[in-house]
Design an enzyme around this catalytic site. Structure first.
Site, PDB file in Angstrom:
ATOM      1  N   ASP A 146       5.853   5.105  -1.066  1.00 34.16           N
ATOM      2  CA  ASP A 146       4.735   6.028  -1.273  1.00 34.16           C
ATOM      3  C   ASP A 146       5.144   7.491  -1.156  1.00 34.16           C
ATOM      4  OD1 ASP A 146       5.158   5.686   1.494  1.00 34.16           O
ATOM      5  OD2 ASP A 146       3.176   6.458   1.947  1.00 34.16           O
ATOM      6  N   GLU A 147       4.332   8.323  -1.755  1.00 34.95           N
ATOM      7  CA  GLU A 147       4.371   9.771  -1.593  1.00 34.95           C
ATOM      8  C   GLU A 147       5.725  10.399  -1.909  1.00 34.95           C
ATOM      9  OE1 GLU A 147       0.739  10.517   1.498  1.00 34.95           O
ATOM     10  OE2 GLU A 147       2.697  10.190   2.398  1.00 34.95           O
ATOM     11  N   VAL A 148       6.296   9.999  -3.031  1.00 34.70           N
ATOM     12  CA  VAL A 148       7.480  10.705  -3.543  1.00 34.70           C
ATOM     13  C   VAL A 148       6.949  11.942  -4.275  1.00 34.70           C
ATOM     14  CG1 VAL A 148       9.423  10.607  -5.136  1.00 34.70           C
ATOM     15  CG2 VAL A 148       8.885   8.638  -3.693  1.00 34.70           C
TER      16      VAL A 148
END
EC number: 3.2.1.52
Length: 828
Positions: A506-508
Site C-alpha cells: 500500500d501507499e507507494v
C-alpha cells in the site's frame, strides 16, 4: 544533521561581560532544559496555524545554545523556517531539528520563544509535537530527552457548552430500547425459554474424546470462577460436550434447560465458540458467586463471515508478547478468528529473523545516533532512545502462534513491501556497508533493497523520501524469499503451517522509481512504456514468490489495482492470482467509497477493513482531549456500529462525514453484486500505532469499539441492512440493545485487565436545570461545582442540577477501578 547556521554575531564586549558576571557552561547537562508548547495568540485553526515553543534553561548558569540542536517529532508536517534566532528544518519523516544561530546564549532561568507554523490544524492531544531531545553537534553520543508541557487548544465556554449539548442530543436520540442483547455477538438463531438453570458447588462435566484438545480451554474457563468448581463426571454430567456430524467448521448447538448444558459441534472450534457463548450469558459477579443462574436457551449458531479479523500495528510503537497474548484472549471471547500482525513498517522491524540480525539490531532500534546508520531515526515521540530490544524474539513469536492456535485464531504476518519499508531498507543498507568494509561486494549487494543512484523525488504518507524498495533489484526478491522461509520455519516450530502472508503493497507515492537507473533498465528489458507498469510487474513477481512456497499472498487493495495514467483503478488481470485484498479505502468524499465492492465484483477475494468505521486509531470525537487521528473520520461507537459490510451506503448519511453530503449523492456508487458477495470473505478492524505509545492507550482505542466489529463479523444480517429499505428506527433500537449489553455487562467482564474508554457525559440545560447522560450505560456519573476534578467521592448525579450564572460544573463517569472518563465542563 542540521545544516550550520550563520546568524548574528554578538559583540565581544557583550560576551566578556557575561563571562565576568556568570560562567558559561561548556556542556549542556541532562536536565538543562524544559520545553512548553502552546498555540499562538493568533492561531485560529484555519488561515493562521502559528504555534509557540518556549525553551527554558532550568539551571543557574548561562548556556551556549549553538553547541547543540533540539530534535522532535510531530504527526503533521511543519513549515520550515529560518530567522535571526533559529532555523527549523524537516529531517525526513516528520523528524524536525531546531538549530540556533551562532553565538546564541540562554541565560540562567531564562527562556527563548520560538514561533513556527504547522501545515495542518492541531486537532487534539495526539497531534501535539513530542519526543523532544537535545543533541551535541560534535559529540553525538551526548543527547538528553527534554520534558514537555503542552497547553490544550480549546474553544470558548459557549463552544464547549454547545459541544456537550450536541452530545446529549445524540445520546437521547439513539436511546430507543431499554432491553439488552442476551449474547454478544448475537447468535444466528436463539430461542429463550422460561426457566433458569442453577449452577452451584461442584459442576460435573463430560467431554467427548474427540474434543479432548478443548480440555485446556475448558479448564481455563473453569479457573475464572471462584465460587463453583468443575469436576469430571459420567453420563449424567450437568455439562455435556458432544461431537455431532453435520455442523459447519465453526458452527455449534447449545441447549440450556433443566437437565443441564449441552454443547454440540463437529469440530473443536465449534465447541470453543459454544463456550464463549456461555461466557457471554454470564455477568461479572457470576465469576465470584457460589450460585449462578443461566437462562434456558436453545441456540443454533454459525458465523456470518469466515474471516473475522483484527490488525494490530506494533511497528510504529512497540508492545510486547504479553500484551499480544492479552489481545488474543479478548479476540477469542468475541469470536474473532484472524490476527493480522503488522510488525514491520518504516519506523520499526519488530520481529527477529535469524538470517538477518540487522533487521532488529538496526531496524528495531530508534535513537539519536541514527546519523551513523547504526539505528533508525526517532519517531512518534520515542525521543533520544535507544529502543534496543523493542522486538519479538523468535521464541516470543512461536509462543504467540501456539497461544493463538489454542484459541482457534490464525496469525497472518505482514511484511510491508515495497512501500513502508524504511526500517528494512536501512537495516539492509547497514549490512551492505559492513560487507563492503570487508571487501565482499557480492555479499554486500546480495540483499540490498534500494538503488543508491535513484534520484526519484517523492513523499510517502508518513512524509519519508527514502522508504520504497526497488523492484528492479533481484536482491529484493532474494531478501523476501529468505524472510518468508524463516517465517515458515517459525510456524513449523510452533507445530503449524504458514498458509497465508501479507506482503503489504500500500501507499507507494507518486514520483517513486521515476529517476532510478535500475528501473529504466528494467523498463527497457520488459518493454514497459511507463513507470506505472512496474507496479503490476512487482505484484506478479512477489505473488509467484509466495506460490512457490505454497503460500497465499494477501495485501492491501492496491495489489489489485493499476495506474494507467488516470489514477489507481481495478486491475482485472490479477483477479485469478489467488490474492486476498484487504480493502480500507472508503473515505467518504474521497471518491473510492465503493472500492471494496468494485474489487469483490471484479473477482478478488476481499476482506473489508473500513477506515470510515473500524480504524480504531481514529479519534472518538472533536474533543481536544480525545486521542487519535482523524484523516479517515472521527469514529465513536455509533459510527463503528453503522458499518454494514454489504450495504455500506445504507448508513452513509448517518456517519460523521457522510452527513455532509446531500441525500442521493452516492446513488451512482457501485453496489455489491451477488458474485461480489461470494468474494467478500470477511471483515476486520485495525489499530495503527502512530499515536499509541502504551498498552493502556491500546485498550482505550480498541474498547468498546471492538464489540461493534465482533457483532458485524459474526452475527447474521439484520433486517435493516438494505439500501432500499433501511430503517433508522430499527437500527437505533438494535444499537440501544447493543450498548446496553456492552455497558452493563461486557465492559465490566474485561475491566480487570483492560483500561477501556469510559463513556463521556453529555450535558444540556433544560428549563434552567442541567441534565446529564452517559454515552453508554453501566457507569455512574459524578460531578463538582468547585473547579476540582470529580472522583467517586464527589457528588453523584441522580437528577438535574441548577447552576448560578458564572458557575462551572465538571462531570465524569467513574469505573469500578476508580478511573474517570474525560471530563465534561459546562459553564453557566
Amino acid at each position: 544533521m542540521c545544516k550550520s547556521f550563520l546568524g548574528i554575531k554578538l559583540f565581544l564586549s557583550s560576551i566578556m561581560a557575561i563571562s565576568i558576571l556568570e560562567p558559561i557552561h561548556a556542556q549542556v547537562q541532562k536536565d538543562q532544559f524544559e520545553i512548553s508548547w502552546r498555540a499562538s495568540e493568533n492561531y485560529n485553526g484555519k488561515d493562521n496555524l502559528d504555534l509557540v515553543l518556549v525553551l527554558k534553561n532550568t539551571k543557574n548558569k548561562t548556556v551556549q545554545l549553538d553547541r547543540g540542536d533540539i530534535w522532535f517529532n510531530t504527526i503533521f508536517p511543519l513549515v520550515e523556517k529560518k530567522d535571526s534566532k533559529f532555523e527549523l528544518s524537516d529531517k525526513n519523516g516528520n523528524l524536525f531539528c531546531i538549530r540556533f544561530a551562532d553565538g546564541t546564549q540562554l541565560k540562567a532561568k531564562d527562556s527563548i520563544v520560538m514561533i513556527y507554523a504547522s501545515k495542518y490544524p492541531i486537532v487534539n492531544v495526539s497531534t501535539v509535537p513530542n519526543g523532544f531531545y537535545y543533541q551535541d553537534r560534535v559529540d553525538h553520543s551526548k543527547h538528553y530527552n527534554i520534558p514537555l508541557q503542552a497547553a490544550k487548544i480549546k474553544g470558548t465556554a459557549a463552544d464547549q457548552n454547545l459541544f456537550w449539548e450536541k452530545l446529549y442530543d445524540k445520546i437521547q436520540a439513539r436511546d430507543q430500547a431499554s432491553d439488552s442483547k442476551l449474547i454478544l455477538p448475537t447468535p444466528k438463531s436463539i430461542q429463550q425459554k422460561k426457566g433458569q438453570l442453577t449452577l452451584q458447588g461442584a459442576v460435573s462435566y463430560r467431554v467427548d474424546e474427540a474434543f479432548y484438545t478443548e480440555i485446556a480451554n475448558l479448564n481455563e474457563f473453569a479457573l475464572q470462577f471462584s465460587g463453583i468448581s468443575f469436576t469430571e463426571g459420567g453420563e449424567d454430567a450437568l455439562l455435556k460436550i458432544v461431537k455431532k456430524a453435520g455442523y459447519g467448521k465453526e458452527a455449534y448447538g447449545l441447549e440450556i434447560d433443566g437437565q443441564g448444558i449441552r454443547m454440540e459441534a463437529s469440530t473443536g472450534t465449534g465447541i470453543f465458540y459454544a463456550l464463549q457463548t456461555v461466557r457471554s450469558l454470564l455477568t461479572v459477579s457470576d465469576f465470584k458467586a457460589t450460585s449462578i443462574q443461566l437462562p434456558f436457551v436453545s441456540i443454533q449458531d454459525e458465523p456470518r463471515y469466515g474471516y473475522r479479523g483484527l490488525m494490530l500495528d506494533i511497528a510504529r510503537n512497540f508492545r510486547g508478547k504479553e500484551s499480544m497474548l492479552k489481545y488474543l484472549d479478548l479476540m477469542s471471547y468475541y469470536k474473532l478468528n484472524t490476527f493480522h500482525f503488522h510488525f514491520i513498517d518504516d519506523e520499526g522491524w519488530r520481529i527477529a529473523i535469524p538470517s538477518f540480525p540487522e533487521l532488529t539490531e538496526v531496524g528495531a532500534n530508534r535513537s539519536a545516533m541514527f546519523h551513523n546508520g547504526s539505528t533508525i531515526q526517532p519517531a512518534y515521540g520515542s525521543g533520544a532512545g535507544p529502543t534496543k530490544g523493542h522486538y519479538l524474539t523468535r521464541q516470543d513469536f512461536i509462543e504467540i502462534l501456539r497461544y493463538a492456535k489454542q484459541r482457534h485464531i490464525t496469525v497472518v504476518p505482514e511484511i510491508e513491501t515495497p512501500g513502508h519499508a524504511r526500517a528494512s531498507i536501512k537495516a539492509m543498507e547497514a549490512r551492505y556497508h559492513r560487507y563492503m568494509k570487508e571487501g565482499n561486494k557480492a555479499e554486500a549487494e546480495k540483499y540490498l533493497l534500494h538503488d543508491f543512484d535513484d534520484k526519484s523525488v517523492y513523499s510517502s504518507a508518513q512524509y519519508f523520501n527514502d522508504n520504497i524498495m526497488n523492484p528492479a533489484l533481484p536482491s529484493v526478491y532474494a531478501f523476501l524469499g529468505v524472510v518468508l522461509d524463516d517465517f515458515k520455519q517459525m510456524y513449523r516450530d510452533a507445530g503449524l503451517t504458514l498458509e497465508k502472508v501479507s506482503l503489504g503493497g500500500d501507499e507507494v507515492p507518486n514520483g517513486v522509481w521515476e529517476k532510478s537507473p535500475k528501473i529504466m533498465e528494467l523498463m527497457r528489458k520488459e518493454n514497459f512504456k511507463t513507470v506505472y507498469e512496474v507496479w503490476p510487474y512487482y505484484i506478479q513477481k512477489i505473488n509467484e514468490l509466495c506460490h512457490a512456497r505454497g503460500l497465499q499472498m494477501a495485501g492491501w487493495e492496491e495489489m489489485g489495482m493499476v495506474n494507467q495514467g488516470k489514477g489507481m483503478d481495478v486491475n482485472p488481470t490479477l483477479k485469478n492470482g489467488n490474492i486476498q485484498l484487504d480493502v480500507w479505502n472508503n473515505l467518504v468524499g474521497g471518491g473510492q467509497e465503493d472500492l471494496a465492492y468494485r474489487l469483490a465484483n471484479a473477482g478478488y477475494e476481499t476482506v473489508y477493513i473500513s477506515a470510515n468505521n473500524n480504524y480504531f486509531d481514529m479519534a472518538w470525537s472533536t474533543n481536544f482531549d480525545e486521542p487519535g487521528l482523524k484523516w479517515a473520520s472521527y469514529a465513536d461507537l455509533y459510527q463503528s456500529y453503522t458499518f454494514l459490510p454489504e450495504h455500506f451506503f445504507s448508513t452513509i448519511e448517518y456517519s460523521i462525514n457522510g452527513a455532509k453530503f446531500p441525500k442521493g449523492h452516492f446513488n451512482n456508487s457501485v453496489r455489491l453484486t451477488e458474485e461480489g458477495r461470494k468474494n467478500l470473505v470477511g471483515i476486520k478492524g485495525g489499530l495503527w500505532a502512530e499515536t499509541i505509545q502504551t498498552v493502556e492507550r491500546t485498550d482505550y482505542m480498541l474498547f468498546p469499539r471492538l464489540f461493534a466489529l465482533a457483532e458485524r463479523a459474526w452475527s447474521p444480517r439484520k433486517d435493516y441492512e438494505d439500501d432500499n429499505a433501511f430503517s433508522l428506527t430499527a437500527f437505533d433500537k438494535d444499537y440501544s440493545q447493543f450498548i446496553n449489553k456492552v455497558g452493563n455487562n461486557e465492559l465490566k467482564k474485561i475491566a480487570a485487565t483492560v483500561k477501556f474508554r469510559l463513556p463521556a457525559v453529555g450535558l444540556k440545560e433544560i428549563e434552567g436545570k442541567l441534565h446529564a447522560k452517559a454515552e453508554y450505560p453501566g457507569f455512574a456519573i459524578y460531578y463538582t461545582t468547585d473547579g476540582r476534578m470529580p472522583t467517586a467521592a464527589s457528588a453523584k448525579y441522580n437528577a438535574p442540577i441548577a447552576l448560578k450564572k458564572g458557575q462551572v460544573a465538571t462531570f465524569v463517569t467513574v469505573g469500578e477501578d476508580g478511573r474517570t472518563s474525560l471530563p465534561t465542563v459546562f459553564t453557566k
